[in-house]
Design a protein around this motif. Structure first.
Motif, mmCIF file in Angstrom:
data_model
loop_
_atom_site.group_PDB
_atom_site.id
_atom_site.type_symbol
_atom_site.label_atom_id
_atom_site.label_comp_id
_atom_site.label_asym_id
_atom_site.label_seq_id
_atom_site.Cartn_x
_atom_site.Cartn_y
_atom_site.Cartn_z
ATOM 1 N N ARG A 99 0.835 -1.207 0.000
ATOM 2 C CA ARG A 99 0.000 0.000 0.000
ATOM 3 C C ARG A 99 0.867 1.253 0.000
ATOM 4 N N LEU A 100 1.952 1.235 0.778
ATOM 5 C CA LEU A 100 2.854 2.390 0.793
ATOM 6 C C LEU A 100 3.457 2.608 -0.595
ATOM 7 N N GLU A 101 3.807 1.524 -1.260
ATOM 8 C CA GLU A 101 4.345 1.644 -2.625
ATOM 9 C C GLU A 101 3.303 2.226 -3.577
ATOM 10 N N GLY A 121 -1.563 7.481 11.619
ATOM 11 C CA GLY A 121 -2.579 8.484 11.964
ATOM 12 C C GLY A 121 -2.190 9.863 11.459
ATOM 13 N N THR A 122 -0.944 10.229 11.664
ATOM 14 C CA THR A 122 -0.441 11.523 11.199
ATOM 15 C C THR A 122 -0.470 11.606 9.680
ATOM 16 N N LEU A 123 0.052 10.576 9.009
ATOM 17 C CA LEU A 123 0.087 10.583 7.546
ATOM 18 C C LEU A 123 -1.318 10.668 6.952
ATOM 19 N N LYS A 124 -2.260 9.954 7.541
ATOM 20 C CA LYS A 124 -3.637 9.984 7.045
ATOM 21 C C LYS A 124 -4.208 11.397 7.165
ATOM 22 N N ARG A 157 -7.062 6.840 2.101
ATOM 23 C CA ARG A 157 -7.768 5.550 2.225
ATOM 24 C C ARG A 157 -6.779 4.397 2.442
ATOM 25 N N LEU A 158 -5.682 4.410 1.707
ATOM 26 C CA LEU A 158 -4.659 3.367 1.865
ATOM 27 C C LEU A 158 -4.024 3.440 3.257
ATOM 28 N N LEU A 159 -3.762 4.647 3.711
ATOM 29 C CA LEU A 159 -3.175 4.827 5.047
ATOM 30 C C LEU A 159 -4.147 4.388 6.133
ATOM 31 N N GLU A 160 -5.433 4.631 5.932
ATOM 32 C CA GLU A 160 -6.454 4.192 6.893
ATOM 33 C C GLU A 160 -6.468 2.669 6.991
ATOM 34 N N GLN A 161 -6.281 1.973 5.881
ATOM 35 C CA GLN A 161 -6.234 0.506 5.914
ATOM 36 C C GLN A 161 -5.055 0.039 6.773
ATOM 37 N N ASN A 162 -3.894 0.649 6.566
ATOM 38 C CA ASN A 162 -2.721 0.278 7.365
ATOM 39 C C ASN A 162 -2.963 0.595 8.837
ATOM 40 N N LEU A 163 -3.521 1.765 9.102
ATOM 41 C CA LEU A 163 -3.796 2.172 10.480
ATOM 42 C C LEU A 163 -4.748 1.191 11.160
ATOM 43 N N ALA A 164 -5.790 0.788 10.469
ATOM 44 C CA ALA A 164 -6.765 -0.152 11.041
ATOM 45 C C ALA A 164 -6.098 -1.491 11.367
ATOM 46 N N GLU A 165 -5.223 -1.964 10.482
ATOM 47 C CA GLU A 165 -4.523 -3.228 10.757
ATOM 48 C C GLU A 165 -3.601 -3.111 11.964
ATOM 49 N N GLU A 166 -2.923 -1.990 12.083
ATOM 50 C CA GLU A 166 -2.016 -1.804 13.226
ATOM 51 C C GLU A 166 -2.812 -1.758 14.533
#
Length: 164
Positions: free
Chosen positions: A59-61, A119-122, A135-144
């Motif tokens: 997702r970061l890529e 959270g900051t990046l989102k 949206r991609l950052l929110e997915q990562n945040l939710a998994e963390e």
């Protein structure tokens, strides 16, 4: 004195590179944590999170691609320190009843770092009008957050009791 004024866009890119580097380091550390954990549930949590981490890196890529920048990390001393501290715990508490509690605590330090970064990046992505990145950052945040909750449940239900 800097030659040009830095912007939120510059800060977003720098922090994105930071978390990209961090995820790559975490991906390398997770197998060792799983190997050293005694609890099967803790081992499984690390193995599951390793798979999630691969998805987070992807997702970061995608975000790098969205903003037209190469996917490259920048050295992150914070994650290096957290991972090093985890290694020290695994060495110092090997063959101890407290080993899993120490590994779990180190893993939660990693999760909390990632939660703050995502959270900051989102928030910055939203401010910068980068809805797809947000949206991609929110997915990562939710998994963390989900991983952190799982680790808390394992700690409270079994791991800390065994260590006590």
């Amino acid at each position: 004195m800097p030659s040009k004024e830095k912007t939120l866009n510059d800060l977003f890119l720098h922090t994105l590179k930071d978390v990209y580097y961090a995820e790559k380091q975490i991906l390398k550390a997770l197998p060792r944590m799983a190997k050293n954990a005694e609890s099967e549930e803790l081992k499984q949590a690390f193995e599951t999170h390793r798979d999630e981490t691969e998805g987070q890196i992807e997702r970061l890529e995608q975000i790098f691609k969205l903003i037209g920048k190469p996917a490259r990390g920048v050295q992150c001393e914070a994650i290096n320190g957290i991972i090093e501290e985890g290694k020290e715990v695994m060495e110092d508490f090997a063959d101890s009843e407290a080993l899993d509690a120490g590994i779990l605590a180190a893993a939660q330090a990693v999760e909390h770092y990632e939660i703050t970064r995502y959270g900051t990046l989102k928030t910055w992505a939203m401010e910068l009008g980068m809805q797809d990145a947000a949206r991609l950052l929110e997915q990562n945040l939710a998994e963390e957050k989900k991983t952190d909750e799982l680790l808390t449940k394992l700690a409270e239900a079994r791991v800390n009791t065994k260590a006590a």
